[in-house]
Enzyme design. Structure first.
Site, PDB file in Angstrom:
ATOM      1  N   ARG A   1       1.820  -9.957   9.279  1.00 23.49           N
ATOM      2  CA  ARG A   1       0.653  -9.245   8.741  1.00 23.49           C
ATOM      3  C   ARG A   1      -0.358  -8.949   9.837  1.00 23.49           C
ATOM      4  O   ARG A   1      -1.272  -8.148   9.666  1.00 23.49           O
ATOM      5  CB  ARG A   1      -0.071 -10.057   7.646  1.00 23.49           C
TER       6      ARG A   1
ATOM      7  N   ASP B   1       9.734   0.863  -3.328  1.00 24.10           N
ATOM      8  CA  ASP B   1       9.253   0.107  -2.169  1.00 24.10           C
ATOM      9  C   ASP B   1       9.623  -1.372  -2.353  1.00 24.10           C
ATOM     10  O   ASP B   1       9.869  -1.805  -3.476  1.00 24.10           O
ATOM     11  CB  ASP B   1       7.723   0.250  -2.067  1.00 24.10           C
ATOM     12  N   GLU B   2       9.649  -2.130  -1.287  1.00 24.25           N
ATOM     13  CA  GLU B   2       9.939  -3.575  -1.334  1.00 24.25           C
ATOM     14  C   GLU B   2      11.190  -3.856  -2.155  1.00 24.25           C
ATOM     15  O   GLU B   2      11.235  -4.758  -2.994  1.00 24.25           O
ATOM     16  CB  GLU B   2       8.744  -4.344  -1.935  1.00 24.25           C
TER      17      GLU B   2
ATOM     18  N   GLN C   1      12.138 -10.147   4.345  1.00 20.46           N
ATOM     19  CA  GLN C   1      10.841 -10.319   3.696  1.00 20.46           C
ATOM     20  C   GLN C   1      10.977 -10.610   2.200  1.00 20.46           C
ATOM     21  O   GLN C   1      10.039 -10.439   1.438  1.00 20.46           O
ATOM     22  CB  GLN C   1       9.977  -9.074   3.883  1.00 20.46           C
TER      23      GLN C   1
ATOM     24  N   LYS D   1       7.652   1.629   6.594  1.00 20.75           N
ATOM     25  CA  LYS D   1       8.456   1.869   5.393  1.00 20.75           C
ATOM     26  C   LYS D   1       7.614   2.446   4.262  1.00 20.75           C
ATOM     27  O   LYS D   1       7.963   3.456   3.657  1.00 20.75           O
ATOM     28  CB  LYS D   1       9.116   0.567   4.907  1.00 20.75           C
ATOM     29  N   THR D   2       6.486   1.806   4.001  1.00 22.87           N
ATOM     30  CA  THR D   2       5.630   2.265   2.919  1.00 22.87           C
ATOM     31  C   THR D   2       5.078   3.644   3.240  1.00 22.87           C
ATOM     32  O   THR D   2       4.994   4.522   2.383  1.00 22.87           O
ATOM     33  CB  THR D   2       4.479   1.264   2.703  1.00 22.87           C
TER      34      THR D   2
HETATM   35  N1  ATP Z   1       4.462   7.043  12.959  1.00 25.11           N
HETATM   36  C1  ATP Z   1       3.388   6.281  12.914  1.00 25.11           C
HETATM   37  N2  ATP Z   1       2.370   6.459  13.743  1.00 25.11           N
HETATM   38  C2  ATP Z   1       1.278   5.676  13.680  1.00 25.11           C
HETATM   39  N3  ATP Z   1       1.122   4.663  12.831  1.00 25.11           N
HETATM   40  C3  ATP Z   1       2.114   4.411  11.967  1.00 25.11           C
HETATM   41  C4  ATP Z   1       3.284   5.205  11.949  1.00 25.11           C
HETATM   42  N4  ATP Z   1       4.093   4.716  10.993  1.00 25.11           N
HETATM   43  C5  ATP Z   1       3.444   3.679  10.431  1.00 25.11           C
HETATM   44  N5  ATP Z   1       2.253   3.471  11.003  1.00 25.11           N
HETATM   45  C6  ATP Z   1       1.284   2.428  10.687  1.00 25.11           C
HETATM   46  O1  ATP Z   1       1.907   1.166  10.808  1.00 25.11           O
HETATM   47  C7  ATP Z   1       1.401   0.259   9.843  1.00 25.11           C
HETATM   48  C8  ATP Z   1       2.510  -0.318   9.021  1.00 25.11           C
HETATM   49  O2  ATP Z   1       3.064   0.646   8.161  1.00 25.11           O
HETATM   50  P1  ATP Z   1       3.649   0.298   6.768  1.00 25.11           P
HETATM   51  O3  ATP Z   1       2.726  -0.579   6.020  1.00 25.11           O
HETATM   52  O4  ATP Z   1       4.102   1.541   6.130  1.00 25.11           O
HETATM   53  O5  ATP Z   1       4.898  -0.563   7.217  1.00 25.11           O
HETATM   54  P2  ATP Z   1       5.926  -1.332   6.359  1.00 25.11           P
HETATM   55  O6  ATP Z   1       7.231  -1.150   7.022  1.00 25.11           O
HETATM   56  O7  ATP Z   1       5.820  -0.942   4.934  1.00 25.11           O
HETATM   57  O8  ATP Z   1       5.457  -2.808   6.568  1.00 25.11           O
HETATM   58  P3  ATP Z   1       5.768  -4.122   5.744  1.00 25.11           P
HETATM   59  O9  ATP Z   1       7.251  -4.176   5.559  1.00 25.11           O
HETATM   60  O10 ATP Z   1       5.282  -5.179   6.662  1.00 25.11           O
HETATM   61  O11 ATP Z   1       5.012  -4.027   4.487  1.00 25.11           O
HETATM   62  C9  ATP Z   1       0.409   1.029   9.031  1.00 25.11           C
HETATM   63  O12 ATP Z   1      -0.885   0.783   9.490  1.00 25.11           O
HETATM   64  C10 ATP Z   1       0.816   2.473   9.267  1.00 25.11           C
HETATM   65  O13 ATP Z   1      -0.283   3.329   9.106  1.00 25.11           O
END
Ligand code: ATP
Length: 731
Positions: free
Chosen positions: A604, A215-216, A246, A32-33
């Site tokens: 995490r 975000d969030e 979350q 997402k981020t």
């Molecule tokens: N398409 C992709 N290919 C490879 N790695 C990815 C890809 N998309 C995301 N990632 C990796 O996955 C991990 C999680 O990504 P991110 O932090 O953006 O997720 P998130 O959904 O925001 O998580 P959370 O909700 O737990 O904070 C990061 O290390 C990111 O670099």
DNA sequence: GGTGAGTAGATGTTC
DNA sequence: TCTACTCACC
């Protein structure tokens, strides 16, 4: 530069979506981020000017990361300013629009200690006994009101308590304004009120921000949500990402139902689900999902990972917090020896800050470096707050809270009598105390005010004013913030003052040195900017972007861990009463949030998870029996290894009178029972402790550890090999 | 006005 | 266990 080929189909769809509003709903680690960041750079590459967009992140750390991504893409001369947290963005909006607001642009932001002081002052003004009504709870009622955008005039006075709060609230706001200060909640609420009530200001920002990204989103409160609605009024182009599972800031007014509200308010919004997790092993995801499913929140989308399998989750029962901490240290060491995972890639998480103590001690004992986030914020330390109060005073001469804090620190003959006399006199003449002090200094001892106050009172005040005048002159002369700080330290003899203090004077002086270092780095930055930055940084922001801070494991609360990721994590203190916290027991919504907190923690981890609970718990220095967290029984047995207890863990156990806690390890590691000499329930005797009953026996670091409740001396823990413990015959 | 001893009460998470 | 406040004494 803007390469989206590394993203999966759904992610790409999110990045390229629009125009119009978009809601990205997805579980942890689904990117997402990453999608949000990528979208920002995508929009800019499509020709959107960076200052026509607004990106809201949850921490300053995330904002910094995003800013550096953007800066690498655009003309380096261009400063990216519209990326930040709600609080920092609101603070800047209010400063820009200060002529439309009751405060001048030099306003200061009051932290919790300042807020408390002002609440007490307000209560005192209304003769409200701060023994009967806790300042803390009055403040939190006010804070809740502000987050719900309830101003003083709309605040209900229905109950007697509300009436009390309403009076304090009114006075408190009055004092904040008089001090040219805002508290954290005001930053949001005042920004909303300004946009709501001033159409020119509103239209300005509505036209400016063509695209808004958040975000969030599940952790926004009403003030934040309303702010977004107001700002997006023109273009209706909001891109929000979040995960209702979350949401962990309900107690701060956050409401995950804003996700639903968003769908109602923006029915045209495109909804995108991300289903692939890039962070964790499938085992971790399955365990986390099993935990969160018990909330029956519905809506949670099943996550899948490319990393099939993965190690099982370890559950460890320790005797007490000390042993638990030792287990953490030993495990980190063990994992680093075989080069599997470096210490810097580990994080230890807990429910409450107080739990960090035992961990810190264990790290110190082991001579292992660690990074502690949270606890007492650096800027909240006494000596640091004092020095900052001096600086704030010079910056904003209306700040009487800071004045009161340092007017006699170090002591300079201005005690409570003198200070009250000053305040009373100022009240009568309706002048600001700080200005009066300066006037006493400037006009000399023959002047009217000096005589009216009497030399006894006026002399020390005038002497203090002389120092103040010197600092103001220095500021005027364009001295940097760093040299201003040095001047204050010098003029007040601060070093001698700290070093003559009795407790931990060297630590405290080190903190001062640290502050000087920070300040010298600010160079010629504007004083107001520096103070604002200090007010709004969180400890978690100090984590580097790569998270591997010089090889030291990170210690933090589960809340602070939000949005981060680590190869190996520990969650300690999985005891009922701690996680879930006892204060959540009789509120189902709060209990659900405790579960989400554990879910956030579990997700995490990239590879390994160690969960631990303790057999004994100490609160207030007194021991009590530890009941394993009720959440532990929701872990799928087949994905867990270690000390999984069979006892009914949600039953409160009254040790030792009523029932004996029986805990048998049903570990997946086959453990030959031959190795264990003692079993729970057995009667034993010891040459000094006398007769007792075995509560538990298990292996710890190669020895059999027996926990015995002795009839006379209570509970002892003994090592079977070295203690002379004998089995007694039972009838 | 300053200082130290003694004691009641607290700890839930944060910008 | 630690803190913040009160009170007695210098
Ligand atoms: N398409 C992709 N290919 C490879 N790695 C990815 C890809 N998309 C995301 N990632 C990796 O996955 C991990 C999680 O990504 P991110 O932090 O953006 O997720 P998130 O959904 O925001 O998580 P959370 O909700 O737990 O904070 C990061 O290390 C990111 O670099």
């Amino acid at each position: 530069m803007n390469d989206i080929s590394g993203l999966n189909f759904e992610q790409q769809k999110a990045v390229n979506a629009g125009p119009g509003s978009v809601l990205v709903l997805a579980g942890p680690g689904s990117g997402k981020t990453r999608v949000l960041t990528q979208r920002v750079t995508y929009l800019i590459s499509e020709g959107l000017s960076p200052h026509r967009l607004l990106a809201v992140t949850f921490t300053n750390r995330a904002a910094k990361e995003m800013r550096s991504r953007i800066e690498s893409q655009i003309d380096p001369k261009f400063q990216v300013r519209n990326v930040g947290t709600f609080h920092s963005l609101c603070a800047r909006l209010l400063r820009q629009q200060s002529e439309n607001d009751a405060r001048s642009k030099d306003f200061v932001i009051y932290d919790s200690a300042d807020q408390r002081a002002l609440i007490k002052q307000s209560m005192h003004y209304h003769n409200i006994d701060d023994k009967r009504y806790k300042p803390h709870s009055i403040h939190s009622t006010i804070s809740t009101a502000k987050n719900d955008l309830i101003g003083v005039s709309e605040f209900s006075r229905d109950s007697y308590y509300d009436e009390i709060v309403a009076r304090v609230y009114e006075r408190y706001q009055h004092l904040l304004q008089q001090n040219n200060a805002l508290d954290f909640d005001d930053l949001l609420a005042e920004a909303v009120f300004l946009l709501r009530d001033n159409s020119a200001v509103r239209e300005h920002y509505q036209n400016l921000y063509q695209k808004i990204l958040v975000d969030e989103f599940q952790d926004t409160n009403l003030a934040q949500y309303t702010l977004l609605r107001l700002l997006s009024g023109q273009y209706r182009d909001l891109f929000v990402v979040g995960d209702p599972d979350q949401s962990i800031y309900r107690w701060r007014g956050a409401d995950y139902r804003n996700v639903r509200r968003f769908q109602t308010d923006y029915p045209e919004a495109e909804i995108i689900y991300l289903r692939k997790n890039y962070r964790s092993t499938q085992t971790i995801l399955d365990v986390a999902t099993a935990v969160i499913d018990k909330n029956h929140s519905g809506g949670s989308v099943r996550l899948f990972s490319d990393i099939a399998g993965g190690d099982k989750i370890n559950v460890h029962e320790a005797y007490d917090e000390e042993e638990e901490a030792q287990f953490v240290v030993d495990t980190i060491k063990a994992n680093s020896i075989n080069e599997k995972i470096r210490p810097g890639e580990c994080a230890v998480m807990y429910r409450t800050n107080a739990q960090s103590r035992a961990l810190e001690e264990a790290f110190v004992r082991a001579g292992m470096p660690y990074r502690l986030l949270g606890a007492t914020r650096f800027y909240a330390r006494r000596e640091i707050k004092d020095l900052l109060a001096y600086i704030r005073l010079i910056h904003n001469m209306l700040d009487t809270v800071s004045l009161e804090r340092i007017i006699n620190v170090p002591s300079r003959g201005i005690g409570s009598q003198t200070y009250s006399a000053l305040l009373e006199y100022c009240e009568k003449l309706n002048v600001n105390p700080i200005r009066l002090i300066l006037k006493l200094t400037d006009d000399g001892s023959d002047a009217e005010h000096y005589k009216a106050l009497g030399a006894r009172t006026a002399r020390p005040l005038a002497a203090f004013g002389l120092l103040l005048r010197g600092w103001l002159n220095a500021l005027e002369a364009g001295e940097s913030v760093g040299s201003l700080l040095d001047l204050i330290i010098h003029d007040t003899n601060y070093e001698a003052f700290i070093k003559s203090g009795k407790e931990s004077s060297s630590d405290r002086w080190e903190n001062v040195e640290e502050l000087r270092k920070v300040f010298s780095g600010f160079d010629d930055r504007d004083l107001g900017e520096v103070l604002e930055q200090i007010s709004l940084v969180a400890d978690v922001d100090s984590l580097g972007v790569d998270l591997d801070g010089g090889g030291a494991p990170a210690l933090m609360t589960l809340h602070a861990a939000k949005g981060l990721e680590f190869p190996l994590i520990f969650i300690v203190g999985l005891n009922d009463g701690v996680l879930p916290h006892r204060r959540s027991f009789d509120e189902p919504e709060e209990m659900a949030e405790e579960r989400r907190l554990l879910y956030v923690g579990l997700t995490r981890a990239k590879e390994l998870i160690y969960l631990s609970h303790t057999f004994r718990r100490y609160n207030f220095g007194y021991g009590s029996s530890g009941i394993p967290s009720r959440f532990l029984k929701d872990l799928p047995m087949e994905l867990v290894t270690g000390d999984v207890s069979t006892k009914n863990i949600s039953d409160p156990t009254d040790w030792p009178q009523t029932n004996v806690v029986k805990s048998q390890s049903v570990s997946n590691i086959t453990r030959s029972s031959v190795d264990i000499q003692f079993r729970s329930g057995q009667r034993v005797s010891h040459h000094t402790f006398g007769l007792g009953i075995v509560i538990e026996s298990k292996f710890l670091s190669g020895d059999e550890l027996v926990i015995v409740a002795f009839d006379d001396v209570g509970i002892k823990r003994l090592v079977a090999g070295s203690a002379q413990l004998k089995l007694e015959d039972v009838e």
